[in-house]
Design an enzyme around this catalytic site. Structure first.
Site, PDB file in Angstrom:
ATOM      1  N   LEU A  25      -3.065  -6.401   2.255  1.00  0.00           N
ATOM      2  CA  LEU A  25      -2.582  -5.103   1.795  1.00  0.00           C
ATOM      3  C   LEU A  25      -3.721  -4.154   1.465  1.00  0.00           C
ATOM      4  O   LEU A  25      -4.804  -4.562   1.061  1.00  0.00           O
ATOM      5  CB  LEU A  25      -1.709  -5.288   0.553  1.00  0.00           C
ATOM      6  CG  LEU A  25      -0.548  -6.273   0.689  1.00  0.00           C
ATOM      7  CD1 LEU A  25       0.198  -6.388  -0.630  1.00  0.00           C
ATOM      8  CD2 LEU A  25       0.378  -5.878   1.819  1.00  0.00           C
ATOM      9  N   ASP A  26      -3.443  -2.856   1.625  1.00  0.00           N
ATOM     10  CA  ASP A  26      -4.412  -1.846   1.219  1.00  0.00           C
ATOM     11  C   ASP A  26      -4.046  -1.326  -0.172  1.00  0.00           C
ATOM     12  O   ASP A  26      -3.125  -1.830  -0.812  1.00  0.00           O
ATOM     13  CB  ASP A  26      -4.503  -0.719   2.258  1.00  0.00           C
ATOM     14  CG  ASP A  26      -3.193   0.037   2.440  1.00  0.00           C
ATOM     15  OD1 ASP A  26      -2.302  -0.048   1.571  1.00  0.00           O
ATOM     16  OD2 ASP A  26      -3.062   0.722   3.472  1.00  0.00           O
ATOM     17  N   ILE A  27      -4.739  -0.322  -0.629  1.00  0.00           N
ATOM     18  CA  ILE A  27      -4.549   0.207  -1.991  1.00  0.00           C
ATOM     19  C   ILE A  27      -3.151   0.799  -2.194  1.00  0.00           C
ATOM     20  O   ILE A  27      -2.655   0.864  -3.307  1.00  0.00           O
ATOM     21  CB  ILE A  27      -5.670   1.230  -2.334  1.00  0.00           C
ATOM     22  CG1 ILE A  27      -5.723   1.503  -3.836  1.00  0.00           C
ATOM     23  CG2 ILE A  27      -5.469   2.530  -1.576  1.00  0.00           C
ATOM     24  CD1 ILE A  27      -6.268   0.349  -4.612  1.00  0.00           C
ATOM     25  N   GLY A  29      -0.491  -0.639  -1.130  1.00  0.00           N
ATOM     26  CA  GLY A  29       0.439  -1.756  -1.229  1.00  0.00           C
ATOM     27  C   GLY A  29       1.141  -2.091   0.072  1.00  0.00           C
ATOM     28  O   GLY A  29       2.109  -2.837   0.081  1.00  0.00           O
ATOM     29  N   HIS A  30       0.666  -1.493   1.178  1.00  0.00           N
ATOM     30  CA  HIS A  30       1.238  -1.894   2.466  1.00  0.00           C
ATOM     31  C   HIS A  30       0.141  -2.482   3.353  1.00  0.00           C
ATOM     32  O   HIS A  30      -1.033  -2.395   3.050  1.00  0.00           O
ATOM     33  CB  HIS A  30       2.006  -0.754   3.156  1.00  0.00           C
ATOM     34  CG  HIS A  30       1.215   0.474   3.431  1.00  0.00           C
ATOM     35  ND1 HIS A  30       1.478   1.677   2.839  1.00  0.00           N
ATOM     36  CD2 HIS A  30       0.170   0.690   4.253  1.00  0.00           C
ATOM     37  CE1 HIS A  30       0.634   2.588   3.280  1.00  0.00           C
ATOM     38  NE2 HIS A  30      -0.180   2.011   4.143  1.00  0.00           N
TER      39      HIS A  30
END
Length: 149
Positions: A25-27, A29-30
């Site tokens: 995940l990235d910052i 949240g995906h």
């Protein structure tokens, strides 16, 4: 660790299910955009394995698959805990390249992304694209139908 659920629903479309892991995940949240490429690559290799082709078979044949171009169209986000089905369909034509079309669909049926790659088969001795990639892969595959051949 969850094991992939491999499904081959039609003769020319291969499918694998992948569970999203928290570290992908990235910052926001995906799933990070680079991970979509990894999912596609994983699906292509699992498709090769289902056709009876692995790295050793390719090395012995003096060839290797190469990706020349990849385009991703994002439709919906994937989040932690989602499961995604990634298809793999080979589109053969004439010349040195072929396309691999991949659809990403959440387990609930929601389309998530589409990935299209232009690929070829590298002749490892000459370091050039093989003139007939379909023939080269057909020759080494135990089940070429999985590759649409």
């Amino acid at each position: 660790m969850r094991q992939p659920n491999i499904v081959v629903p039609m003769s020319d479309v291969f499918q694998i299910r992948i569970g999203v892991r928290g570290y992908e995940l990235d910052i926001q949240g995906h799933v990070n955009q680079a991970v979509y490429i990894q999912y596609g690559e994983h699906s292509r290799w699992e498709c090769f394995h289902a056709a009876g082709i692995n790295a050793n078979v390719l090395v012995e044949a003096g060839v290797g698959p190469v990706v020349l171009e990849t385009t991703i169209r994002y439709l919906k986000e994937l989040r932690d805990g989602d499961e995604v089905d990634v298809t793999c369909r080979f589109v053969w034509g004439e010349g040195k390249t072929f396309q691999v079309e991949q659809d990403y669909t959440r387990a609930d049926g929601t389309p998530v992304a589409k990935l299209t790659s232009v690929c070829g088969v590298l002749d490892r001795a000459t370091r050039r694209l093989a003139p007939d990639p379909a023939a080269r892969l057909r020759a080494v595959a135990a089940d070429p139908a999985i590759l649409g051949l």
